[in-house]
Design an enzyme around this catalytic site. Structure first.
Site, PDB file in Angstrom:
ATOM      1  N   LYS A 213     -52.437  27.556  60.465  1.00 48.74           N
ATOM      2  CA  LYS A 213     -53.544  26.846  61.124  1.00 48.74           C
ATOM      3  C   LYS A 213     -53.096  25.476  61.631  1.00 48.74           C
ATOM      4  O   LYS A 213     -53.348  25.092  62.779  1.00 48.74           O
ATOM      5  CB  LYS A 213     -54.701  26.678  60.129  1.00 48.74           C
ATOM      6  CG  LYS A 213     -55.809  25.774  60.608  1.00 48.74           C
ATOM      7  CD  LYS A 213     -56.550  26.376  61.769  1.00 48.74           C
ATOM      8  CE  LYS A 213     -57.407  25.359  62.491  1.00 48.74           C
ATOM      9  NZ  LYS A 213     -58.152  25.944  63.599  1.00 48.74           N
ATOM     10  N   CYS A 267     -60.193  18.784  65.808  1.00 50.59           N
ATOM     11  CA  CYS A 267     -59.086  19.611  65.302  1.00 50.59           C
ATOM     12  C   CYS A 267     -57.728  19.107  65.758  1.00 50.59           C
ATOM     13  O   CYS A 267     -56.903  18.699  64.945  1.00 50.59           O
ATOM     14  CB  CYS A 267     -59.256  21.044  65.795  1.00 50.59           C
ATOM     15  SG  CYS A 267     -60.878  21.680  65.402  1.00 50.59           S
TER      16      CYS A 267
HETATM   17  N1  SAJ Z   1     -56.543  18.891  76.285  1.00 49.13           N
HETATM   18  C1  SAJ Z   1     -55.747  18.229  77.219  1.00 49.13           C
HETATM   19  N2  SAJ Z   1     -54.913  18.972  78.000  1.00 49.13           N
HETATM   20  C2  SAJ Z   1     -54.851  20.330  77.902  1.00 49.13           C
HETATM   21  C3  SAJ Z   1     -55.648  20.988  76.945  1.00 49.13           C
HETATM   22  C4  SAJ Z   1     -56.501  20.248  76.146  1.00 49.13           C
HETATM   23  O1  SAJ Z   1     -55.773  16.999  77.340  1.00 49.13           O
HETATM   24  O2  SAJ Z   1     -54.082  20.935  78.657  1.00 49.13           O
HETATM   25  C5  SAJ Z   1     -57.433  18.095  75.430  1.00 49.13           C
HETATM   26  C6  SAJ Z   1     -58.915  18.394  75.644  1.00 49.13           C
HETATM   27  O3  SAJ Z   1     -59.416  17.661  76.717  1.00 49.13           O
HETATM   28  C7  SAJ Z   1     -59.495  17.971  74.328  1.00 49.13           C
HETATM   29  C8  SAJ Z   1     -58.408  18.331  73.323  1.00 49.13           C
HETATM   30  O4  SAJ Z   1     -57.224  18.484  74.090  1.00 49.13           O
HETATM   31  O5  SAJ Z   1     -59.717  16.578  74.285  1.00 49.13           O
HETATM   32  C9  SAJ Z   1     -58.648  19.590  72.544  1.00 49.13           C
HETATM   33  O6  SAJ Z   1     -59.230  20.589  73.346  1.00 49.13           O
HETATM   34  P1  SAJ Z   1     -58.802  22.131  73.281  1.00 49.13           P
HETATM   35  O7  SAJ Z   1     -59.654  22.872  74.230  1.00 49.13           O
HETATM   36  O8  SAJ Z   1     -57.343  22.255  73.452  1.00 49.13           O
HETATM   37  O9  SAJ Z   1     -59.064  22.558  71.779  1.00 49.13           O
HETATM   38  P2  SAJ Z   1     -60.321  22.471  70.774  1.00 49.13           P
HETATM   39  O10 SAJ Z   1     -60.179  21.228  69.951  1.00 49.13           O
HETATM   40  O11 SAJ Z   1     -61.611  22.707  71.452  1.00 49.13           O
HETATM   41  O12 SAJ Z   1     -60.017  23.768  69.846  1.00 49.13           O
HETATM   42  C10 SAJ Z   1     -58.763  23.876  69.201  1.00 49.13           C
HETATM   43  C11 SAJ Z   1     -58.174  25.258  69.488  1.00 49.13           C
HETATM   44  N3  SAJ Z   1     -56.800  25.322  69.030  1.00 49.13           N
HETATM   45  C12 SAJ Z   1     -55.785  25.723  69.852  1.00 49.13           C
HETATM   46  O13 SAJ Z   1     -55.985  26.026  71.012  1.00 49.13           O
HETATM   47  C13 SAJ Z   1     -54.425  25.788  69.261  1.00 49.13           C
HETATM   48  C14 SAJ Z   1     -59.022  26.313  68.766  1.00 49.13           C
HETATM   49  O14 SAJ Z   1     -58.454  27.603  68.905  1.00 49.13           O
HETATM   50  C15 SAJ Z   1     -59.142  25.960  67.281  1.00 49.13           C
HETATM   51  O15 SAJ Z   1     -59.925  26.909  66.558  1.00 49.13           O
HETATM   52  C16 SAJ Z   1     -59.797  24.605  67.175  1.00 49.13           C
HETATM   53  O16 SAJ Z   1     -58.949  23.649  67.818  1.00 49.13           O
HETATM   54  C17 SAJ Z   1     -59.985  24.289  65.702  1.00 49.13           C
HETATM   55  O17 SAJ Z   1     -61.123  24.414  65.221  1.00 49.13           O
HETATM   56  O18 SAJ Z   1     -58.995  24.008  65.022  1.00 49.13           O
END
Ligand code: SAJ
Length: 420
Positions: A213, A267
């Site tokens: 995780k 997360c």
């Molecule tokens: N972000 C960027 N650039 C990107 C992708 C995301 O700046 O290319 C930023 C987003 O704007 C945001 C942050 O990252 O601020 C996180 O967003 P996200 O969509 O990547 O992830 P979360 O936090 O919504 O969900 C994540 C997911 N983990 C992964 O993709 C490895 C999800 O599958 C998990 O279940 C979740 O964390 C969790 O609960 O741990």
């Protein structure tokens, strides 16, 4: 008789509530437990306290049908799922007080044959710690070895890995990683998840599952840090970062993620610290990635202040507060941090646009900033700081924003001459 009839979900927040509702929809009797009275009351009235597509309909159905009930206190069950928050403190050390409190609340209720599952993101060794605590407090129970002896109880870790905005789909379809503290615990937890998960239920140990995780989110944080670092390099050399990424990603083995104003959410911005805290001397890449992502937020503040100070009479639209697109979640949001900074410095000149919130968060309301929809902001502002790639912002045609000076941190208005 079915093996798992009664399930208690301790913590009915972003993960616990969808999980409880899904399990209830599969014929099990579910009790959702939460320490927050308003949450217990809201769900009991068949409503929801979080925003997530399709969750309202599902909760309404299972509560009205009696399959999901709520309470401030747990009751005896066949399966206990702990899905409570595990934040880090100001020194980035994991705070497990909610997990410990959840465990304490069920210790006296545990009975032979019960399955205790931890879903909260946790440092390596937490699930084994839960098993030890159960053994200490309940010497009448034995951590399961072969599933048949008297007094056997089963303890496993099964992290949630669903993406906010797609939780109900991903809860069913994603593969799950299941690590018991013994192989018998793993097998029992696998049988439970297979009753409502379509994805594979992959077996491992509790410690490996905990690290899986953390690895997933630390990996994403590191990759986003790479993109954010690249955005600073492009800014220095006056190159369009979005174009560089688009073209680089045409290479069959390259997939650069998107830069932004920093990393938010409960997360990805948090979980890497769980690994860093447990092995500080081994986690140079992860620590640096965290630092790069945190410093990108400061960089955007600097860019915004420089632009605003160049235009002393301009009104400034801050577009987006949430941690990512099309959600209403402000947790760890870098956009919120940037907006707050600008609000403190420029007060009423700042106009907040956040289509997913009905009112300004109280921290911002104290600074006399405006709160308006995107149409009003386009009419009344000369500068836009684009912080979140919400659909409402993507849809604004060039003709309606041509008059703006823009800092576009998400690359959705690339047809305008501005910074990353
Ligand atoms: N972000 C960027 N650039 C990107 C992708 C995301 O700046 O290319 C930023 C987003 O704007 C945001 C942050 O990252 O601020 C996180 O967003 P996200 O969509 O990547 O992830 P979360 O936090 O919504 O969900 C994540 C997911 N983990 C992964 O993709 C490895 C999800 O599958 C998990 O279940 C979740 O964390 C969790 O609960 O741990």
């Amino acid at each position: 008789m079915p093996e798992f009839q009664k399930v208690a979900v301790i913590g009915i927040g972003y993960i616990g509530l969808p999980t409880a509702a899904l399990i209830a929809s599969r014929g099990m009797q579910v009790l959702g437990v939460d320490t927050k009275e308003d949450v217990v009351r809201t769900v009991a009235s068949a409503a929801i306290h979080i925003s997530e597509p399709d969750l309202d309909g599902l909760v309404s159905k299972v509560v009205s049908g009696g399959a999901l009930t709520t309470s401030a206190k747990p009751q005896p069950a066949d399966v206990f799922i702990i899905a409570v928050p595990t934040p880090v403190d100001c020194e980035h050390r994991p705070n497990l007080s909610s997990v410990n409190a959840a465990l304490e609340s069920i210790l006296d209720l545990l009975a032979p044959g019960n399955l205790v599952i931890l879903e909260s993101t946790s440092p390596i060794g937490t699930t084994e710690g839960i098993a030890r605590r159960i053994s200490e407090r309940r010497p009448d129970l034995h951590i399961g070895t072969n599933g048949t002896e008297n007094g056997a109880i089963y303890v496993a870790y099964c992290p949630e890995r669903v993406l906010p905005g797609r939780i109900l789909t991903e809860l069913v379809n994603n593969d799950r990683c299941i690590g018991g503290v013994t192989p018998a615990c793993t097998r029992r937890a696998q049988r439970f998840y297979k009753s409502f998960v379509r994805g594979a239920c992959v077996a491992t140990t509790a410690r490996a599952a905990e690290l899986v995780k953390l690895t997933e989110n630390a990996f994403r944080d590191t990759n986003i840090a790479f993109a954010n670092e690249l955005s600073l390099i492009c800014d220095r050399f006056d190159i369009n970062v979005w174009e560089v990424i688009d073209i680089a990603n045409r290479h069959p083995r390259v997939n650069v993620l998107r830069p932004g104003p920093g990393v938010g959410g409960h997360c990805i911005a948090v979980d890497p610290w769980f690994i860093i805290d447990s092995a500080p001397e081994l986690t140079r890449v992860m620590r640096t990635s965290r630092e790069v992502n945190l410093s990108k937020t400061q960089k955007v503040v600097e860019w915004a202040c420089a632009l605003i100070e160049d235009h002393p009479y301009a009104n400034v639209a801050c577009c987006g507060l949430t941690f990512k697109a099309n959600v209403d979640d402000l947790r760890e949001s870098p956009s919120m941090e940037i907006a707050l900074h600008l609000a403190v410095k420029y007060g009423a000149r700042i106009k907040i646009v956040e289509p997913n919130l009905r009112r300004l968060p109280p921290e911002l309301a104290d600074h006399q900033v405006g709160f308006m929809n995107i149409d009003e902001a386009l009419r009344s502002c000369e500068i836009a700081i684009l912080l979140v790639d919400h659909d409402e912002f993507k849809m604004v045609p060039l003709a309606e924003r041509r008059h703006l000076d823009v800092i576009d941190t998400r690359g959705i208005w690339q047809d305008m001459p501005r910074r990353t």
